[in-house]
Design a protein around this motif. Sequence first.
Motif, short mmCIF file in Angstrom:
data_model
loop_
_atom_site.label_atom_id
_atom_site.label_comp_id
_atom_site.label_asym_id
_atom_site.label_seq_id
_atom_site.Cartn_x
_atom_site.Cartn_y
_atom_site.Cartn_z
N GLN A 98 0.82 -1.20 0.00
CA GLN A 98 0.00 0.00 0.00
C GLN A 98 0.87 1.27 0.00
N MET A 99 0.27 2.34 -0.50
CA MET A 99 0.96 3.63 -0.51
C MET A 99 0.09 4.69 0.14
N ILE A 100 0.72 5.52 0.96
CA ILE A 100 0.06 6.69 1.55
C ILE A 100 0.68 7.91 0.89
N PHE A 101 -0.16 8.74 0.29
CA PHE A 101 0.32 9.82 -0.56
C PHE A 101 0.57 11.11 0.22
N GLN A 102 1.44 11.94 -0.35
CA GLN A 102 1.73 13.25 0.24
C GLN A 102 0.46 14.09 0.33
N ASP A 103 -0.29 14.12 -0.75
CA ASP A 103 -1.54 14.87 -0.79
C ASP A 103 -2.70 13.88 -0.78
N LEU A 159 -12.94 17.82 5.59
CA LEU A 159 -12.03 17.47 6.67
C LEU A 159 -10.76 18.31 6.59
N SER A 160 -10.06 18.41 7.72
CA SER A 160 -8.79 19.13 7.74
C SER A 160 -7.71 18.28 7.08
N GLY A 161 -6.56 18.89 6.80
CA GLY A 161 -5.46 18.16 6.19
C GLY A 161 -5.00 16.99 7.04
N GLY A 162 -4.91 17.19 8.34
CA GLY A 162 -4.50 16.11 9.24
C GLY A 162 -5.51 14.98 9.27
N GLN A 163 -6.78 15.34 9.24
CA GLN A 163 -7.84 14.32 9.23
C GLN A 163 -7.81 13.51 7.93
N ARG A 164 -7.61 14.20 6.81
CA ARG A 164 -7.54 13.49 5.53
C ARG A 164 -6.34 12.54 5.50
N GLN A 165 -5.24 12.96 6.08
CA GLN A 165 -4.07 12.08 6.10
C GLN A 165 -4.35 10.85 6.96
N ARG A 166 -5.08 11.01 8.04
CA ARG A 166 -5.44 9.85 8.87
C ARG A 166 -6.40 8.91 8.14
N ILE A 167 -7.26 9.47 7.30
CA ILE A 167 -8.14 8.62 6.49
C ILE A 167 -7.29 7.80 5.52
N GLY A 168 -6.27 8.41 4.93
CA GLY A 168 -5.37 7.68 4.05
C GLY A 168 -4.66 6.55 4.78
N ARG A 171 -7.28 3.78 5.52
CA ARG A 171 -7.60 2.97 4.34
C ARG A 171 -6.50 1.94 4.07
N ALA A 172 -5.24 2.37 4.21
CA ALA A 172 -4.14 1.43 4.00
C ALA A 172 -4.15 0.33 5.06
N ALA A 173 -4.35 0.71 6.32
CA ALA A 173 -4.31 -0.26 7.41
C ALA A 173 -5.45 -1.26 7.32
N LEU A 174 -6.62 -0.83 6.85
CA LEU A 174 -7.78 -1.71 6.73
C LEU A 174 -7.50 -2.92 5.84
N LEU A 175 -6.63 -2.74 4.85
CA LEU A 175 -6.37 -3.81 3.89
C LEU A 175 -5.32 -4.80 4.39
N LYS A 176 -4.85 -4.61 5.61
CA LYS A 176 -3.90 -5.53 6.23
C LYS A 176 -2.68 -5.78 5.34
N PRO A 177 -1.99 -4.70 4.96
CA PRO A 177 -0.83 -4.86 4.07
C PRO A 177 0.37 -5.42 4.83
N ASP A 178 1.34 -5.87 4.06
CA ASP A 178 2.63 -6.26 4.63
C ASP A 178 3.63 -5.12 4.53
#
Length: 284
Positions: A98-103, A159-168, A171-178
Amino acid sequence: MSVSDNLLSGKGIEVTYGAKPHLFGPPGHGIKVLHGVDIDIGRGETVGIVGESGSGKTTLGRALLRLVDVTAGAIHFDGKDITRLPATDIRPLRRRMQMIFQDPMASLNPRHTIRRILVEPLLLHRLASDRKDAERRVAKILERVTLPQACLDRNPHELSGGQRQRIGIARAALLKPDFVLADEIVSGLDVSTQAQVLNLLKELSRDLGLSMAFISHDLSVIRAVCDRVYVLRHGRVEEEGDCERVFTAPASAYTRMLLDAIPLPEIDPKWLGRESLMEEAPAA
């Protein structure tokens, strides 16, 4: 570190943009961004990738995820050579990488509610038995990233920028990535929000046994969250090693220059405690 200890490895990675293939002979000239990079990321390890703008760090991260094609070298994920796997064979691995994006706005559909953004991937990857199970999992992860349930019926722009980043992150954590690639995910956030997001990532990495690559130009961020660090310069590894060793006794003159040129503000320790993860009310 033995090969079996590595979840993700790259050997001799080269990436060239804009090279036009010829019918006969080698491809035409393009812009070579990576020049034979070697990188290993161990199981449960957080590795930093740092360098100046244009050093190739984002390209390296995307190459490891097979989001850009390499022109030379090899990439292995969990012992499997994925360097030139066709898209149909890569697709089953996407959940695990999974990838968590800058924006976060670049990866969150602005027309969808947060509920839909989080529930649909669970159903798509069959990680929930039905929608009710998916909703339960989403509610649980929202608590974990310290966001109120009211966020579920909001759209990303509310949502605020910090909240959006937590959503990102959620979403990544929900998929149980390695493996998770985090690309400049705290740039643009204020210092206290940065620390909260970093602390959240450290907790998730520890509790879920994640391997992570953390790309940042901010050396204080790398030092705060990473076990080892790779310093890139002009598409080559300038220095690699234990994070604390590289920061306290760099072997490369270039690394010393980076440390001298870029301030390393200390993050207030109080922000690194669980008590700092306070809920932010959704933006009006």
